[in-house]
Design a protein around this motif. Structure first.
Motif, PDB file in Angstrom:
ATOM      1  N   MET A 159     -19.599  -6.566  13.451  1.00 40.36           N
ATOM      2  CA  MET A 159     -19.113  -7.699  14.494  1.00 40.36           C
ATOM      3  C   MET A 159     -17.975  -8.278  15.445  1.00 40.36           C
ATOM      4  N   ILE A 160     -18.081  -7.940  16.445  1.00 38.64           N
ATOM      5  CA  ILE A 160     -16.533  -8.416  17.178  1.00 38.64           C
ATOM      6  C   ILE A 160     -16.308  -9.695  16.780  1.00 38.64           C
ATOM      7  N   ARG A 161     -14.816 -10.176  16.368  1.00 35.11           N
ATOM      8  CA  ARG A 161     -15.181 -11.965  17.298  1.00 35.11           C
ATOM      9  C   ARG A 161     -13.710 -12.331  16.903  1.00 35.11           C
ATOM     10  N   LEU A 162     -13.387 -12.597  18.332  1.00 34.68           N
ATOM     11  CA  LEU A 162     -12.764 -12.617  18.208  1.00 34.68           C
ATOM     12  C   LEU A 162     -11.915 -14.182  18.663  1.00 34.68           C
ATOM     13  N   LEU A 163     -10.695 -14.459  18.024  1.00 34.93           N
ATOM     14  CA  LEU A 163     -10.117 -16.054  17.501  1.00 34.93           C
ATOM     15  C   LEU A 163      -9.852 -16.513  19.084  1.00 34.93           C
ATOM     16  N   THR A 164      -9.483 -15.605  20.168  1.00 31.46           N
ATOM     17  CA  THR A 164      -8.902 -16.319  21.454  1.00 31.46           C
ATOM     18  C   THR A 164     -10.386 -17.013  21.956  1.00 31.46           C
ATOM     19  N   ASP A 165     -11.754 -16.411  21.673  1.00 34.37           N
ATOM     20  CA  ASP A 165     -12.873 -17.059  22.511  1.00 34.37           C
ATOM     21  C   ASP A 165     -13.005 -18.631  21.509  1.00 34.37           C
ATOM     22  N   LEU A 166     -12.835 -18.809  20.768  1.00 37.51           N
ATOM     23  CA  LEU A 166     -12.906 -20.537  20.133  1.00 37.51           C
ATOM     24  C   LEU A 166     -12.751 -21.213  20.672  1.00 37.51           C
ATOM     25  N   PRO A 167     -12.853 -22.895  20.891  1.00 43.51           N
ATOM     26  CA  PRO A 167     -12.164 -23.870  21.074  1.00 43.51           C
ATOM     27  C   PRO A 167     -11.035 -24.177  19.860  1.00 43.51           C
ATOM     28  N   GLY A 168     -10.403 -24.947  20.737  1.00 42.08           N
ATOM     29  CA  GLY A 168      -9.162 -24.749  19.511  1.00 42.08           C
ATOM     30  C   GLY A 168      -9.710 -25.414  18.308  1.00 42.08           C
ATOM     31  N   PRO A 169     -10.188 -26.808  18.180  1.00 42.90           N
ATOM     32  CA  PRO A 169     -11.275 -27.434  17.353  1.00 42.90           C
ATOM     33  C   PRO A 169     -12.136 -26.567  16.671  1.00 42.90           C
ATOM     34  N   ALA A 170     -12.973 -25.416  16.833  1.00 41.07           N
ATOM     35  CA  ALA A 170     -13.579 -24.924  16.595  1.00 41.07           C
ATOM     36  C   ALA A 170     -12.992 -24.163  15.264  1.00 41.07           C
ATOM     37  N   VAL A 171     -12.124 -23.528  15.849  1.00 36.76           N
ATOM     38  CA  VAL A 171     -11.261 -22.946  14.705  1.00 36.76           C
ATOM     39  C   VAL A 171     -11.349 -23.311  13.161  1.00 36.76           C
ATOM     40  N   ALA A 172     -11.471 -24.460  12.941  1.00 35.15           N
ATOM     41  CA  ALA A 172     -11.234 -25.605  11.806  1.00 35.15           C
ATOM     42  C   ALA A 172     -12.096 -25.768  11.238  1.00 35.15           C
ATOM     43  N   THR A 173     -13.487 -25.646  11.665  1.00 31.70           N
ATOM     44  CA  THR A 173     -14.328 -25.874  12.068  1.00 31.70           C
ATOM     45  C   THR A 173     -15.796 -24.498  11.270  1.00 31.70           C
ATOM     46  N   THR A 174     -14.952 -23.111  11.999  1.00 32.64           N
ATOM     47  CA  THR A 174     -15.672 -21.586  11.880  1.00 32.64           C
ATOM     48  C   THR A 174     -15.293 -20.678  11.055  1.00 32.64           C
ATOM     49  N   LEU A 175     -13.729 -20.415  10.916  1.00 31.66           N
ATOM     50  CA  LEU A 175     -12.890 -20.179   9.216  1.00 31.66           C
ATOM     51  C   LEU A 175     -12.836 -20.656   8.315  1.00 31.66           C
ATOM     52  N   THR A 176     -13.243 -19.881   7.365  1.00 30.55           N
ATOM     53  CA  THR A 176     -13.251 -20.558   6.258  1.00 30.55           C
ATOM     54  C   THR A 176     -11.482 -19.897   5.030  1.00 30.55           C
ATOM     55  N   PRO A 177     -12.004 -20.032   3.914  1.00 25.47           N
ATOM     56  CA  PRO A 177     -10.610 -19.390   3.279  1.00 25.47           C
ATOM     57  C   PRO A 177     -11.274 -17.952   3.115  1.00 25.47           C
ATOM     58  N   GLU A 178     -12.384 -17.471   3.124  1.00 33.09           N
ATOM     59  CA  GLU A 178     -12.415 -15.925   2.953  1.00 33.09           C
ATOM     60  C   GLU A 178     -12.439 -15.319   4.501  1.00 33.09           C
ATOM     61  N   SER A 179     -12.463 -15.680   5.737  1.00 33.64           N
ATOM     62  CA  SER A 179     -11.861 -15.320   6.670  1.00 33.64           C
ATOM     63  C   SER A 179     -10.588 -14.524   6.828  1.00 33.64           C
ATOM     64  N   ILE A 180     -10.737 -13.397   7.715  1.00 27.70           N
ATOM     65  CA  ILE A 180      -9.452 -12.368   7.788  1.00 27.70           C
ATOM     66  C   ILE A 180      -9.484 -12.410   9.375  1.00 27.70           C
ATOM     67  N   VAL A 181      -7.910 -12.853   9.482  1.00 27.67           N
ATOM     68  CA  VAL A 181      -7.704 -12.464  11.065  1.00 27.67           C
ATOM     69  C   VAL A 181      -6.704 -11.259  10.852  1.00 27.67           C
TER      70      VAL A 181
END
Length: 253
Positions: free
Chosen positions: A1-23
């Protein structure tokens, strides 16, 4: 699945990404690739490969927009090349790393499509890690030399041309392709582009007026599609290893 970081609202980044996420940051270039390929060749490869790898991976990968303008001054003699200096690019990628470090993600991967960026990004990996603690990695688009290139298919040659024929055939003008291979360098055992004990400085028109180093005349879309598929499979496997990599046994993220 393609996830674009820039599609998230700013506050959602803090609750959607985790320490296991890869940017993942695709890194390309805008540079001369001879009369037969577009200036965006390396950018297309970096962007398209990273998207396909992210889509095929089971990891929690988040893509950043691709970085188009990079260190491609070895082609600055050619009209159309748009580049930035090594100091600017180094500062840019380090500051991007510092920005990523403010998210919950602990892993930053550069997916690079331009050979001129490799050494610089390798230095940046350590600098970003030292400053931020992020786990940092570099993946490169794989473009093997063709059979007629004496190992010198490094720019605008068989591999790159075949890949763009598979990805963006409307941008390739194979009728304008010519073989530009520095065959006289094949006799050297130590002084080589790759694999020798001695490296050398060069600019792309050192080897011929076209700026091509390789043989695009043998390129074909079918082989390009196979190269893309192999690179995607290799990238997916690489992300799996990146996800479980730790600097020390049992180490934290």
């Amino acid at each position: 699945m393609i996830r674009l970081l820039t599609d998230l609202p700013g506050p959602a980044v803090a609750t959607t990404l985790t320490p296991e996420s890869i940017v993942m940051l695709p890194v390309g270039s805008i540079e001369h690739h001879g009369p037969h390929l577009p200036l965006s060749t390396d950018l297309i490869m970096a962007d398209e490969f990273s998207r396909r790898i992210a889509d095929a991976s089971d990891q929690d990968v988040w893509l950043l927009p691709p970085l188009a303008f990079t260190k491609s001054d070895e082609h600055d003699w050619a009209v159309g090349t748009v580049w930035i200096g090594w100091e600017t690019l180094m500062r840019t990628v380090i500051e991007i790393g510092e920005s990523v470090a403010k998210t919950p993600a602990r892993t930053l991967v550069f997916f690079n499509g331009h050979g001129g960026n490799i050494a610089l990004i390798q230095v940046a990996l350590r600098e970003i890690r030292r400053r931020t603690g992020l786990r940092t990695f570099l993946m490169n688009a794989s473009v093997p030399a063709g059979d007629t290139e004496a190992g010198f298919g490094i720019h605008g040659g068989h591999g790159e041309t075949s890949i763009i024929m598979a990805l963006r055939p409307e941008l390739v003008s194979l009728d304008d392709a010519e073989r530009w291979v520095p065959d006289h360098l094949a006799e050297f055992d130590q002084v080589k582009f790759n694999g020798g004990s001695v490296s050398f400085g060069w600019v792309s028109n050192d080897f011929g007026a076209s700026g091509v180093v390789g043989d695009p005349t043998t390129a074909n879309a079918a082989e390009g599609a196979a190269l893309v598929a192999a690179s995607v499979a290799k990238g997916v496997a690489a992300l799996e290893e990146i996800a479980r990599f730790r600097h020390a046994p049992g180490g934290e993220l």
